[in-house]
Motif scaffolding. Sequence first.
Motif, PDB file in Angstrom:
ATOM      1  N   ASP A  61      -0.010 -16.409   5.920  1.00  0.00           N
ATOM      2  CA  ASP A  61       1.202 -17.224   5.989  1.00  0.00           C
ATOM      3  C   ASP A  61       1.884 -17.251   4.623  1.00  0.00           C
ATOM      4  O   ASP A  61       1.473 -16.551   3.688  1.00  0.00           O
ATOM      5  CB  ASP A  61       0.880 -18.634   6.497  1.00  0.00           C
ATOM      6  CG  ASP A  61      -0.059 -19.407   5.573  1.00  0.00           C
ATOM      7  OD1 ASP A  61      -0.216 -19.008   4.396  1.00  0.00           O
ATOM      8  OD2 ASP A  61      -0.628 -20.423   6.024  1.00  0.00           O
ATOM      9  N   ASP A  62       2.929 -18.060   4.488  1.00  0.00           N
ATOM     10  CA  ASP A  62       3.693 -18.091   3.240  1.00  0.00           C
ATOM     11  C   ASP A  62       2.877 -18.604   2.059  1.00  0.00           C
ATOM     12  O   ASP A  62       3.247 -18.386   0.903  1.00  0.00           O
ATOM     13  CB  ASP A  62       4.946 -18.958   3.414  1.00  0.00           C
ATOM     14  CG  ASP A  62       5.971 -18.302   4.328  1.00  0.00           C
ATOM     15  OD1 ASP A  62       5.947 -17.057   4.439  1.00  0.00           O
ATOM     16  OD2 ASP A  62       6.785 -19.021   4.936  1.00  0.00           O
ATOM     17  N   LYS A  63       1.780 -19.287   2.335  1.00  0.00           N
ATOM     18  CA  LYS A  63       0.905 -19.775   1.270  1.00  0.00           C
ATOM     19  C   LYS A  63      -0.218 -18.787   0.953  1.00  0.00           C
ATOM     20  O   LYS A  63      -1.065 -19.063   0.103  1.00  0.00           O
ATOM     21  CB  LYS A  63       0.301 -21.123   1.669  1.00  0.00           C
ATOM     22  CG  LYS A  63       1.329 -22.232   1.855  1.00  0.00           C
ATOM     23  CD  LYS A  63       0.645 -23.527   2.271  1.00  0.00           C
ATOM     24  CE  LYS A  63       1.660 -24.644   2.477  1.00  0.00           C
ATOM     25  NZ  LYS A  63       1.005 -25.914   2.912  1.00  0.00           N
ATOM     26  N   GLU A  91      -2.513 -17.930   3.101  1.00  0.00           N
ATOM     27  CA  GLU A  91      -3.714 -18.321   3.832  1.00  0.00           C
ATOM     28  C   GLU A  91      -3.730 -17.663   5.211  1.00  0.00           C
ATOM     29  O   GLU A  91      -2.685 -17.475   5.834  1.00  0.00           O
ATOM     30  CB  GLU A  91      -3.763 -19.846   3.977  1.00  0.00           C
ATOM     31  CG  GLU A  91      -3.829 -20.580   2.640  1.00  0.00           C
ATOM     32  CD  GLU A  91      -3.768 -22.090   2.809  1.00  0.00           C
ATOM     33  OE1 GLU A  91      -3.560 -22.544   3.967  1.00  0.00           O
ATOM     34  OE2 GLU A  91      -3.911 -22.806   1.807  1.00  0.00           O
TER      35      GLU A  91
END
Length: 423
Positions: free
Chosen positions: A358-360, A362
């Motif tokens: 995802d954008d993080k 993770e």
Amino acid sequence: MSFRVGVSSALGLAVMLAASLASLVGCHRKPAGGEPVADASPIRTPALPKEAVADAAHGKELVLAYECNRCHDGAGHAAAPRGKHCVQCHADILADRFDAPPATIARWKPRVKELALAPSLEATGKRLSRKWVEQYLLQPTDLRPDLVQSMPRLAMSSADARDLAAYLVPEDDGAGAVDLAGADLGKGRALLDAKGCGSCHAFSGVASVQNSPPPPMDGKAFERARTLAPDLRFTRDRMSASKLVAWLRDPKGVKPDTPMPKIALTEPEVKDLAGYLMSAELAAAPSPKTFERLPVLTRRVTFKEVDEKVFHRTCWHCHSEPDYAIGDGGPGNSGGFGFKPRGLNLSDYGGIAAGFLDDKGERTSVFTKDPEGLPRLVAALVARHDEEGGIMGPVRGMPLGYPSLSAEDIQLVETWIAQGRPR
């Protein structure tokens, strides 16, 4: 009311009015022995926001950032390396030029046989409207009925679309305006039928174009022309009258690599045909159909079946194993076409189970359900149907730039997930 009170009120009103007028016009005060000077605090009109100016130089850089040269030639940059040029790679497979075992090539050919063509971007500025190109980059539509793939919906900002369009279309659309007033639409329609246009082009929204013989072309040239021919319905949106007239006069004079042949037309015929293409009354486009998902199957569905019919047939193009695909796992895995690397490998069971980044950064499961209860993977497959109907929702449809999966294929995927994803 007494006279004194009335006069006082009138004087007060006059003073207030004078003060108001002074504040509006910027009161002038006269210093001793000097000329009047403007009040120190004049009224200032708020500045209007400036319209953003397109940056064509930035647009040229964006061609590489979005990797347009992996599919399109003629973008003002060298073609992508052989191993990363999608269209050329597919063409090499079909022509037995790709370095792979014969059995592998034979297995690949049916999957790429219709994916070896893409229109070049040569002379885009001489053909298309900048405004249309900008809009198309943000909301691509299926222009070419006989071309299987279409322009993918990229993660592109409005500013990037503006700059990229300015680079591709540097010419002002209004330059050299052509007046089509007086064009005979009836004659234009007759020319459309008589000159073989219908042998390559569809024209949705008007009566079917007669399939008269096209100008002389060899078989391969004709097949290429027919595959890349756009639906003429969109001509009035894509082109200005002046660019259309120049195109009808001499297509190869505008774009040397076009497969469209030069058609014998007099100047009055060019005007009549252009007038019909730009002004013919069009029937309303059909309303997009609401996609109806099928109920999950009652029989057992295994990964092997889903892999053969869906993942390895379609999804693998963008979500492959880098070690197997010349180090490039596709835009959905290694990144590309402006997309961040998401690490989603749909080429095997373990890769699918691992999910995506995802954008993080993770790991997130593709089986997590959205607010409507659909697994992410299924929601993306359904969203592609919406995009084909002109609805660009928050979920980007998959497969990217390819036709949507059938209801039966989506049913198969959804059933497999509902059954706990058996191997």
